[in-house]
Design a protein around this motif. Sequence first.
Motif, PDB file in Angstrom:
ATOM      1  N   LEU A   1       0.862  -1.187   0.000  1.00 52.23           N
ATOM      2  CA  LEU A   1       0.000   0.000   0.000  1.00 52.23           C
ATOM      3  C   LEU A   1       0.897   1.236   0.000  1.00 52.23           C
ATOM      4  O   LEU A   1       1.419   1.648   1.039  1.00 52.23           O
ATOM      5  CB  LEU A   1      -0.920  -0.006   1.221  1.00 52.23           C
ATOM      6  N   GLY A   2       1.130   1.791  -1.181  1.00 50.96           N
ATOM      7  CA  GLY A   2       2.013   2.958  -1.310  1.00 50.96           C
ATOM      8  C   GLY A   2       3.217   2.611  -2.176  1.00 50.96           C
ATOM      9  O   GLY A   2       3.887   1.610  -1.918  1.00 50.96           O
ATOM     10  N   GLY A   3       3.469   3.439  -3.181  1.00 54.13           N
ATOM     11  CA  GLY A   3       4.567   3.167  -4.115  1.00 54.13           C
ATOM     12  C   GLY A   3       5.676   4.189  -4.034  1.00 54.13           C
ATOM     13  O   GLY A   3       6.281   4.552  -5.041  1.00 54.13           O
TER      14      GLY A   3
ATOM     15  N   GLN B   1       7.942 -13.747  -4.314  1.00 52.34           N
ATOM     16  CA  GLN B   1       6.604 -13.429  -3.814  1.00 52.34           C
ATOM     17  C   GLN B   1       5.785 -12.689  -4.874  1.00 52.34           C
ATOM     18  O   GLN B   1       6.284 -11.750  -5.493  1.00 52.34           O
ATOM     19  CB  GLN B   1       6.725 -12.569  -2.546  1.00 52.34           C
ATOM     20  N   ALA B   2       4.527 -13.106  -5.058  1.00 51.48           N
ATOM     21  CA  ALA B   2       3.614 -12.360  -5.941  1.00 51.48           C
ATOM     22  C   ALA B   2       3.118 -11.126  -5.187  1.00 51.48           C
ATOM     23  O   ALA B   2       2.780 -11.194  -3.998  1.00 51.48           O
ATOM     24  CB  ALA B   2       2.431 -13.238  -6.336  1.00 51.48           C
ATOM     25  N   LEU B   3       3.080  -9.992  -5.881  1.00 56.71           N
ATOM     26  CA  LEU B   3       2.773  -8.721  -5.216  1.00 56.71           C
ATOM     27  C   LEU B   3       1.883  -7.842  -6.076  1.00 56.71           C
ATOM     28  O   LEU B   3       2.018  -7.828  -7.301  1.00 56.71           O
ATOM     29  CB  LEU B   3       4.071  -7.936  -4.957  1.00 56.71           C
ATOM     30  N   VAL B   4       0.996  -7.117  -5.404  1.00 58.32           N
ATOM     31  CA  VAL B   4       0.231  -6.070  -6.084  1.00 58.32           C
ATOM     32  C   VAL B   4       0.534  -4.771  -5.349  1.00 58.32           C
ATOM     33  O   VAL B   4       0.391  -4.702  -4.124  1.00 58.32           O
ATOM     34  CB  VAL B   4      -1.284  -6.352  -6.044  1.00 58.32           C
ATOM     35  N   LEU B   5       0.998  -3.766  -6.090  1.00 57.47           N
ATOM     36  CA  LEU B   5       1.363  -2.484  -5.468  1.00 57.47           C
ATOM     37  C   LEU B   5       0.297  -1.442  -5.804  1.00 57.47           C
ATOM     38  O   LEU B   5       0.069  -1.143  -6.975  1.00 57.47           O
ATOM     39  CB  LEU B   5       2.743  -2.057  -5.969  1.00 57.47           C
ATOM     40  N   LEU B   6      -0.370  -0.960  -4.772  1.00 52.63           N
ATOM     41  CA  LEU B   6      -1.433   0.042  -4.942  1.00 52.63           C
ATOM     42  C   LEU B   6      -0.851   1.409  -4.615  1.00 52.63           C
ATOM     43  O   LEU B   6      -0.344   1.625  -3.506  1.00 52.63           O
ATOM     44  CB  LEU B   6      -2.599  -0.258  -3.986  1.00 52.63           C
ATOM     45  N   SER B   7      -0.913   2.290  -5.580  1.00 46.70           N
ATOM     46  CA  SER B   7      -0.292   3.598  -5.378  1.00 46.70           C
ATOM     47  C   SER B   7      -1.252   4.688  -5.820  1.00 46.70           C
ATOM     48  O   SER B   7      -1.751   4.660  -6.942  1.00 46.70           O
ATOM     49  CB  SER B   7       1.004   3.645  -6.204  1.00 46.70           C
TER      50      SER B   7
ATOM     51  N   GLU C   1       3.544  12.169  -5.888  1.00 48.15           N
ATOM     52  CA  GLU C   1       3.525  12.795  -4.561  1.00 48.15           C
ATOM     53  C   GLU C   1       4.468  12.104  -3.569  1.00 48.15           C
ATOM     54  O   GLU C   1       4.621  12.557  -2.433  1.00 48.15           O
ATOM     55  CB  GLU C   1       2.098  12.849  -3.988  1.00 48.15           C
ATOM     56  N   ALA C   2       5.101  11.032  -4.008  1.00 50.36           N
ATOM     57  CA  ALA C   2       6.018  10.322  -3.094  1.00 50.36           C
ATOM     58  C   ALA C   2       7.221  11.207  -2.756  1.00 50.36           C
ATOM     59  O   ALA C   2       7.792  11.850  -3.635  1.00 50.36           O
ATOM     60  CB  ALA C   2       6.477   9.026  -3.750  1.00 50.36           C
ATOM     61  N   ALA C   3       7.587  11.211  -1.482  1.00 50.78           N
ATOM     62  CA  ALA C   3       8.721  12.048  -1.044  1.00 50.78           C
ATOM     63  C   ALA C   3      10.015  11.661  -1.760  1.00 50.78           C
ATOM     64  O   ALA C   3      10.890  12.504  -1.979  1.00 50.78           O
ATOM     65  CB  ALA C   3       8.891  11.937   0.469  1.00 50.78           C
ATOM     66  N   GLY C   4      10.126  10.401  -2.139  1.00 49.82           N
ATOM     67  CA  GLY C   4      11.341   9.938  -2.819  1.00 49.82           C
ATOM     68  C   GLY C   4      11.603  10.665  -4.129  1.00 49.82           C
ATOM     69  O   GLY C   4      12.728  10.687  -4.623  1.00 49.82           O
ATOM     70  N   PHE C   5      10.569  11.273  -4.718  1.00 49.12           N
ATOM     71  CA  PHE C   5      10.771  12.011  -5.969  1.00 49.12           C
ATOM     72  C   PHE C   5      11.215  13.448  -5.729  1.00 49.12           C
ATOM     73  O   PHE C   5      11.434  14.196  -6.693  1.00 49.12           O
ATOM     74  CB  PHE C   5       9.495  11.997  -6.823  1.00 49.12           C
ATOM     75  N   VAL C   6      11.290  13.862  -4.475  1.00 48.73           N
ATOM     76  CA  VAL C   6      11.772  15.221  -4.213  1.00 48.73           C
ATOM     77  C   VAL C   6      12.950  15.273  -3.240  1.00 48.73           C
ATOM     78  O   VAL C   6      13.653  16.273  -3.181  1.00 48.73           O
ATOM     79  CB  VAL C   6      10.657  16.139  -3.643  1.00 48.73           C
TER      80      VAL C   6
END
Length: 300
Positions: A11-13, A29-35, A40-45
């Motif tokens: 939950l969160g990308g 592991q099989a995964l579904v990423l909901l973003s 708006e992710a802090a990692g992009f700033v």
Amino acid sequence: MAPSPEPILILGGGLMGLAIAHQLARRGQALVLLSRRRSEAAGFVAAGMLAPHAEGLTGALLQLGQASLARVPAWVAQIEADSGLSCGLRNCGIVVPFRTPGDRDRYPTAAWGSKLDRSELEREVPGIGADWQAGLLFAQDGQIDNRRQLMRALERACARLGVQFQEGSEVQELLKGPRGELQAVRLITAEGENLTLPCSQAVLAGGAWSAQLLPELPVFPVKGQMLSLQAPKGALERVVFGPGTYLVPREDGLLVVGATSEPEAGFGEGLTPDGQRTPIGGAGPEAPPAFHRRPLIGGR
Ligand SMILES: Cc1cc2nc3c(=O)[nH]c(=O)nc-3n(C[C@H](O)[C@H](O)[C@H](O)COP(=O)(O)OP(=O)(O)OC[C@H]3O[C@@H](n4cnc5c(N)ncnc54)[C@H](O)[C@@H]3O)c2cc1C
């Protein structure tokens, strides 16, 4: 950990969601990423400083930071191998300037750094203002180009390892059973559809928004504004971590200047004139490239 037969929801990308998804996907592991919103992710700033020593951490937080720092090169090598992209890790060291040798010697992490006198400080940070008479060089600290490289490489690595991305999905609620166990998440898809997705395992990586889904978490937003300047390549080699302002020189000369710290701004988005003046005011009295003028960094 053996892979679970049903997909785990992330939950969160942002950086954390992607990093966890990447590690779990490497284990099969099989995964579904909901973003909700990639941008708006802090990692992009963020500035991407790897700075447990330069930040003067203490106690358990310092130990955690040191243990993390030691793992970064191997972690980055995995991401680069899985994505085929560089993450922009630079072992450039970080310099912390001080007004007096006494201030320097009292810094919580002084024992982990090399002491610099005024002339050594000038050699490390050419043109630094005369107010700064001493420094600490933490050669073990560094930086990573999170905004332009790391986040993209993580996304590509996850996609290549089969992580399913559902960009634009906003998780509304965690639905729990009688014993508090997770049973499903309720979400709104990018198309505006209300959906309930059954699941028994999920990783909450919603960054500053995490408490909206788990109110017991002591997490709240602190807004940070920063700016970047294009300096000549190699004009500054070390990160400079000053009081209230930091300068992070990327490989190509881009200089990231940060940052405000605005807890009162809540989740407010966007830049403000004050927010942009603060970092530039700390780097020099005038517009760029002023980091060679006095004072390099605003008052502590
Ligand atoms: C200006 C600034 C400078 C920084 N500089 C540094 C630095 O130099 N060094 C350092 O180590 N750290 C730095 N940080 C901190 C670092 O950026 C963060 O700690 C890190 O990026 C947090 O990652 P995260 O994945 O937890 O959260 P985020 O990156 O914020 O990601 C959270 C994601 O979750 C999604 N989300 C939230 N709620 C929901 C929901 N209900 N449903 C679906 N998706 C949801 C959001 O859309 C977002 O994409 C800085 C931060 C800022 C703001």
